[in-house]
Design a protein around this motif. Sequence first.
Motif, PDB file in Angstrom:
ATOM      1  N   ALA A   1       0.855  -1.185   0.000  1.00 60.26           N
ATOM      2  CA  ALA A   1       0.000   0.000   0.000  1.00 60.26           C
ATOM      3  C   ALA A   1       0.889   1.233   0.000  1.00 60.26           C
ATOM      4  O   ALA A   1       2.056   1.183   0.405  1.00 60.26           O
ATOM      5  CB  ALA A   1      -0.905   0.002   1.233  1.00 60.26           C
TER       6      ALA A   1
ATOM      7  N   GLY B   1      -1.634   7.880  -1.609  1.00 65.07           N
ATOM      8  CA  GLY B   1      -2.124   8.230  -2.937  1.00 65.07           C
ATOM      9  C   GLY B   1      -1.392   9.390  -3.568  1.00 65.07           C
ATOM     10  O   GLY B   1      -1.271   9.467  -4.797  1.00 65.07           O
TER      11      GLY B   1
ATOM     12  N   PHE C   1      -5.695  -0.303  -8.468  1.00 64.17           N
ATOM     13  CA  PHE C   1      -5.646  -0.014  -7.042  1.00 64.17           C
ATOM     14  C   PHE C   1      -7.037   0.000  -6.417  1.00 64.17           C
ATOM     15  O   PHE C   1      -8.017   0.434  -7.033  1.00 64.17           O
ATOM     16  CB  PHE C   1      -4.987   1.347  -6.796  1.00 64.17           C
ATOM     17  CG  PHE C   1      -3.492   1.322  -6.857  1.00 64.17           C
ATOM     18  CD1 PHE C   1      -2.760   0.608  -5.929  1.00 64.17           C
ATOM     19  CD2 PHE C   1      -2.811   2.022  -7.842  1.00 64.17           C
ATOM     20  CE1 PHE C   1      -1.376   0.590  -5.968  1.00 64.17           C
ATOM     21  CE2 PHE C   1      -1.430   2.013  -7.896  1.00 64.17           C
ATOM     22  CZ  PHE C   1      -0.711   1.289  -6.956  1.00 64.17           C
ATOM     23  N   GLU C   2      -7.087  -0.455  -5.167  1.00 64.71           N
ATOM     24  CA  GLU C   2      -8.262  -0.256  -4.332  1.00 64.71           C
ATOM     25  C   GLU C   2      -7.926   0.831  -3.328  1.00 64.71           C
ATOM     26  O   GLU C   2      -6.755   1.118  -3.071  1.00 64.71           O
ATOM     27  CB  GLU C   2      -8.647  -1.565  -3.633  1.00 64.71           C
ATOM     28  CG  GLU C   2      -9.072  -2.637  -4.623  1.00 64.71           C
ATOM     29  CD  GLU C   2      -9.627  -3.885  -3.951  1.00 64.71           C
ATOM     30  OE1 GLU C   2     -10.078  -3.778  -2.782  1.00 64.71           O
ATOM     31  OE2 GLU C   2      -9.620  -4.948  -4.584  1.00 64.71           O
ATOM     32  N   LYS C   3      -8.970   1.431  -2.761  1.00 62.96           N
ATOM     33  CA  LYS C   3      -8.764   2.588  -1.888  1.00 62.96           C
ATOM     34  C   LYS C   3      -9.151   2.243  -0.460  1.00 62.96           C
ATOM     35  O   LYS C   3     -10.107   1.508  -0.213  1.00 62.96           O
ATOM     36  CB  LYS C   3      -9.588   3.772  -2.395  1.00 62.96           C
ATOM     37  CG  LYS C   3      -9.044   5.120  -1.980  1.00 62.96           C
ATOM     38  CD  LYS C   3      -9.675   6.248  -2.783  1.00 62.96           C
ATOM     39  CE  LYS C   3      -9.049   7.572  -2.391  1.00 62.96           C
ATOM     40  NZ  LYS C   3      -9.655   8.711  -3.103  1.00 62.96           N
TER      41      LYS C   3
ATOM     42  N   THR D   1      -5.250   6.174   0.909  1.00 62.56           N
ATOM     43  CA  THR D   1      -4.387   5.012   0.751  1.00 62.56           C
ATOM     44  C   THR D   1      -4.790   4.209  -0.480  1.00 62.56           C
ATOM     45  O   THR D   1      -5.971   3.903  -0.658  1.00 62.56           O
ATOM     46  CB  THR D   1      -4.456   4.108   1.989  1.00 62.56           C
ATOM     47  OG1 THR D   1      -3.964   4.839   3.114  1.00 62.56           O
ATOM     48  CG2 THR D   1      -3.624   2.851   1.806  1.00 62.56           C
ATOM     49  N   LEU D   2      -3.811   3.862  -1.298  1.00 60.12           N
ATOM     50  CA  LEU D   2      -4.028   2.987  -2.440  1.00 60.12           C
ATOM     51  C   LEU D   2      -3.304   1.669  -2.167  1.00 60.12           C
ATOM     52  O   LEU D   2      -2.181   1.669  -1.654  1.00 60.12           O
ATOM     53  CB  LEU D   2      -3.483   3.620  -3.716  1.00 60.12           C
ATOM     54  CG  LEU D   2      -4.096   4.966  -4.129  1.00 60.12           C
ATOM     55  CD1 LEU D   2      -3.432   5.494  -5.389  1.00 60.12           C
ATOM     56  CD2 LEU D   2      -5.606   4.843  -4.333  1.00 60.12           C
ATOM     57  N   TYR D   3      -3.951   0.561  -2.521  1.00 57.46           N
ATOM     58  CA  TYR D   3      -3.305  -0.729  -2.290  1.00 57.46           C
ATOM     59  C   TYR D   3      -3.790  -1.744  -3.315  1.00 57.46           C
ATOM     60  O   TYR D   3      -4.827  -1.577  -3.959  1.00 57.46           O
ATOM     61  CB  TYR D   3      -3.574  -1.230  -0.871  1.00 57.46           C
ATOM     62  CG  TYR D   3      -4.988  -1.717  -0.612  1.00 57.46           C
ATOM     63  CD1 TYR D   3      -5.297  -3.088  -0.649  1.00 57.46           C
ATOM     64  CD2 TYR D   3      -6.027  -0.828  -0.332  1.00 57.46           C
ATOM     65  CE1 TYR D   3      -6.583  -3.531  -0.420  1.00 57.46           C
ATOM     66  CE2 TYR D   3      -7.315  -1.270  -0.096  1.00 57.46           C
ATOM     67  CZ  TYR D   3      -7.597  -2.630  -0.137  1.00 57.46           C
ATOM     68  OH  TYR D   3      -8.877  -3.071   0.086  1.00 57.46           O
TER      69      TYR D   3
ATOM     70  N   ASP E   1      -5.648   5.165   7.349  1.00 59.94           N
ATOM     71  CA  ASP E   1      -4.783   5.410   6.208  1.00 59.94           C
ATOM     72  C   ASP E   1      -3.385   4.876   6.491  1.00 59.94           C
ATOM     73  O   ASP E   1      -2.905   4.899   7.638  1.00 59.94           O
ATOM     74  CB  ASP E   1      -4.685   6.915   5.921  1.00 59.94           C
ATOM     75  CG  ASP E   1      -5.836   7.403   5.052  1.00 59.94           C
ATOM     76  OD1 ASP E   1      -6.248   6.648   4.162  1.00 59.94           O
ATOM     77  OD2 ASP E   1      -6.306   8.532   5.286  1.00 59.94           O
TER      78      ASP E   1
END
Length: 535
Positions: free
Chosen positions: A205, A208, A220-222, A227-229, A465
């Motif tokens: 992660a 962003g 990416f998922e949020k 936070t992007l992961y 986050d």
Amino acid sequence: MNSFDEVIGLLDNEQGSAALAGMQRGIEREALRIEPNGHLATDKHPKALGSALTHSRITTDYSESLLEFITPVYQDISALLTDLTQTHAFSVRHLGQQQLWPVSMPCYVGDVADIPIADYGSSNTGQLKRLYRKGLTYRYGAQMQIISGVHFNFSVSDALWEMLYQGSDKRLSKGDFISESYFGLIRNYRRLVWVLPYLFGASPALCGSFIKDQQTDLAFEKLGKGTLYLPYATSLRMSDLGYTNKEQERLNISYNSLAEYLEGINAAIKMPSAHFEKIGVKVDGEFRQLNANVLQIENEFYSPIRAKRVTLAGEKPSQALARAGVEYIEVRALDVNPFSPVGIDADQVRFLDLFLLHCLLTPSPKSDATDEAAIGANLSKVITRGREPGLTLNRGGEQVTLQAWLESLFGELSTLAKLLDGQAQDKDQSQAYQDSLAHWLEAVRDPAKTLSGRVMSALLAEGIDHSQWVKSLAKDYYHVLREYPLTPEVEAAYEAAAEQSLAAQAKLEAESVQEFEQYLADYFAEAPAPVEQVV
């Protein structure tokens, strides 16, 4: 070369176990200085830490904000990690309220134009180091250059080399045998490099803001506000978003022998780049980069492992290798471990010992284009999908599950672990390697126990986050390191080293009388350059 089992048979005695246990290791850990609010510190490298140009243990990497802590070489793991911790503790005591960012991927950068390039003073050596970094800025952007990592330097004992050489066909001189054996290690390491991001990758992660100006195809998922992961990612630091260089993809540096490697490196530092030519080398009287070649210098070659030799004054890395062969290898595929105040722990070191010994002692055929394609594809899969259930990888042209491959590898590593534990002088350490291997075997069988799995578990369990979680860690480690006991003798030794490094930089600057442009020309002359190595 003999099979792995045959080599183990050769070493399965008191003399062989002792030879195996004589490994030498060193660690280099990078860490960003941050303000208490988590934002990047943009002030000068603290004078109390000495000169980043001449200090042997506390320096900077790309930026004034990016500290690098370097240990001497140790045979004892406890002594190695104590030394690294002492360097951290001394440094944190001299950072005021500033803390160390305890993960690889940066956050809270703000305007990338505010990231301060490392300043090494007015000597020609210092100017050259700064200009190299300025070139990196123009080429790849400052954001990529402040990603942190851990480098692990590794060599084996003279006694082990003697035993292995006596068991060989002796076609080569002993020195050439050692170099070619290290290149065998490197080839096997590259085939198995995916193991390290799977187990030790700790950047699934990121903040962003890190990719605000970058194009990416990653789905990416949020999480939380920013936070992007990727659900199964292990090391985004090693992805296309991280420390990569597409311009180098056409280099095809060979690891099939020292001679081929040196030929490739020497060609690369002379290979023009139309892309970098557009930047310009000297524009309106000001240098922007050292040159417009694919590599400004050898150190710009991004590789997850390097063959190394300590350089003499005036030598470049390739000149040292050509002079006397490979002395040690540098592992560069390690994320900062966020669960350790110093970015790495003893269980990781012991696994690296076993892993690298296995790479050395296992037959290592030459690599071809098919092999290289599989290496790249396997690594890419594990970086972005390593914890995905049932993930398969290419092993010699056949698809096998990551877990099955690792179970097989761990079976061979257990043989080495028993040999090394047999040499333990301390009863408390008599199972240390086997215990570390068992620890990481749990992560093979349960991906949630890998470092990346633990990061994601912490984020998802707390629903916060990534940046908040890291800030909390930074604060905790700040207090841990501030309170770490340093004896008056140790503290005085660090203070003396800082003062001596400042005096050494002043001396260099006083003696630096040659015009910089001529100095630069001399550095890139065919003959060995009369300057210090630039890193």
